[in-house]
Design a protein around this motif. Structure first.
Motif: not given
Length: 370
Positions: A9-36
């Protein structure tokens, strides 16, 4: 056996959170690049009022409380959480809102995985999380908006329903009813499931208790607003007169489609195209849910959210965001995408996450709306 199940259960929770946060991190970094590249300040981009819209109102309610009818259209749980996080952490209300939303969205992502895994398999559950993370309107998930919090309540309510955990489902629906008006769809689905169980004489008194608990949060708030202003329909009056939002049985949606058909919607904007595509996709996705024999509770909930979104008088541009909590609509897509090769699937989601950053920048700049 119990430690093993807990580890899984802990592994499944961590995996789901990691996928979600990882994709959003990519979006945020891309947004920072656009603004730069465009020499624009991220702080100014976030703090400019036209870019915040509902977020600015949530922050105002959290910091100053309700003070006019305009504010009372917003349900109280999210601003109450902002106030609590601000008091505990010492962050600004904007920072507290972002932190609250990210935590709520992550809990929602884990709930999406749980629902998706239960009805379509583990891999499909993760793909469902990824799809929800890269929706065109996913930018509001990291802003001080209540949409992610409501989706978290909806996901775990539906998971509780699928497991026949009636009291849990009732309490979570109650909290959802204090978060977003879309909770009317969730409350309806919970009530119908409880009624069916009661008629079949399943699980004793628990379905009855669930049916009584689920609507009490939203009902209490509506009654409190009515008492405050001396008329029982004050909440709905504010929605109609101040926010121009009411249920019109689909007249607005039909009008927008008519403009497309007869050519009056000439050179539609990017936002209008996305909204129209979203509306057209809904009946097909519902049909796929039925064809895939997904649990009827998920179909009813998704259809109810779609009915509220497509059957209300509103700006067409808000339709994709209003449909975002109807995540079960994405389960048939997730099930089919889960059959693809891992590398191709991962590369596709990373690319879409990067493109969603462009949309997050473009939409407020071009239209001033989320």
């Amino acid at each position: 056996m119990v430690p093993f199940r807990r580890a899984v259960l802990n592994r499944a929770t961590a995996t789901a959170a990691g996928v979600y946060l990882g994709l959003h991190l990519i979006s945020v970094l891309s947004l920072l690049w656009i603004l730069h590249v465009r020499r624009q300040s991220f702080t100014a981009f976030i703090h400019t009022p036209p870019h915040m819209w509902d977020a600015a109102l949530y922050i105002d309610i959290a910091s100053h409380g309700y003070h006019d009818g305009f504010d009372y259209a917003f349900l109280p749980l999210y601003p109450a959480l902002l106030r609590a996080v601000e008091a505990v952490t010492g962050l600004s209300y904007l920072q507290a809102g972002v932190l609250t939303s990210v935590i709520a969205d992550t809990i929602a992502a884990v709930g999406l995985r749980a629902v998706g895994e239960r009805v379509a398999g583990a891999r499909a559950g993760l793909v469902l999380v990824a799809l929800w993370a890269v929706l065109p309107t996913a930018m509001v998930q990291a802003a001080p908006y209540a949409d992610g919090l409501f989706t978290a309540f909806a996901a775990w309510t539906l998971y509780a329903l699928l497991r026949r955990s009636w009291l849990t489902a009732g309490v979570l629906a109650l909290l959802g009813g204090l978060t977003r008006p879309s909770a009317a769809a969730l409350i309806g689905a919970v009530g119908l499931a409880a009624l069916v169980a009661a008629i079949r004489r399943e699980d004793g008194w628990r379905p009855w208790a669930c049916a009584a608990i689920a609507p009490s949060g939203m009902a209490a708030y509506i009654l409190a607003v009515g008492h405050r202003f001396g008329r029982y329909d004050a909440y709905f009056t504010f929605q109609r007169s101040l926010w121009k939002n009411w249920f019109d049985s689909g007249a607005t949606t039909f009008g927008e489609f008519s403009k497309v058909i007869d050519g009056r919607l000439d050179n539609p904007s990017v936002l209008e195209v996305i909204a129209i595509v979203s509306m057209v996709a809904v009946p097909f996705l519902l049909a796929l849910m039925v064809r895939d024999r997904l649990p009827w509770e998920l179909v009813v909930y998704s259809a109810a959210v779609a009915a509220l979104a497509l059957g209300s008088h509103r700006s067409i541009t808000t339709t994709p965001r209003e449909l975002m909590p109807a995540f079960p609509l994405l389960i048939p897509v997730a099930r089919r995408l889960s059959r693809a090769r891992y590398r191709g699937l991962a590369a596709s989601f990373i690319a879409v996450a990067a493109m969603s950053a462009w949309f997050a920048w473009y939409l407020p700049i071009a239209y001033g709306v989320p």
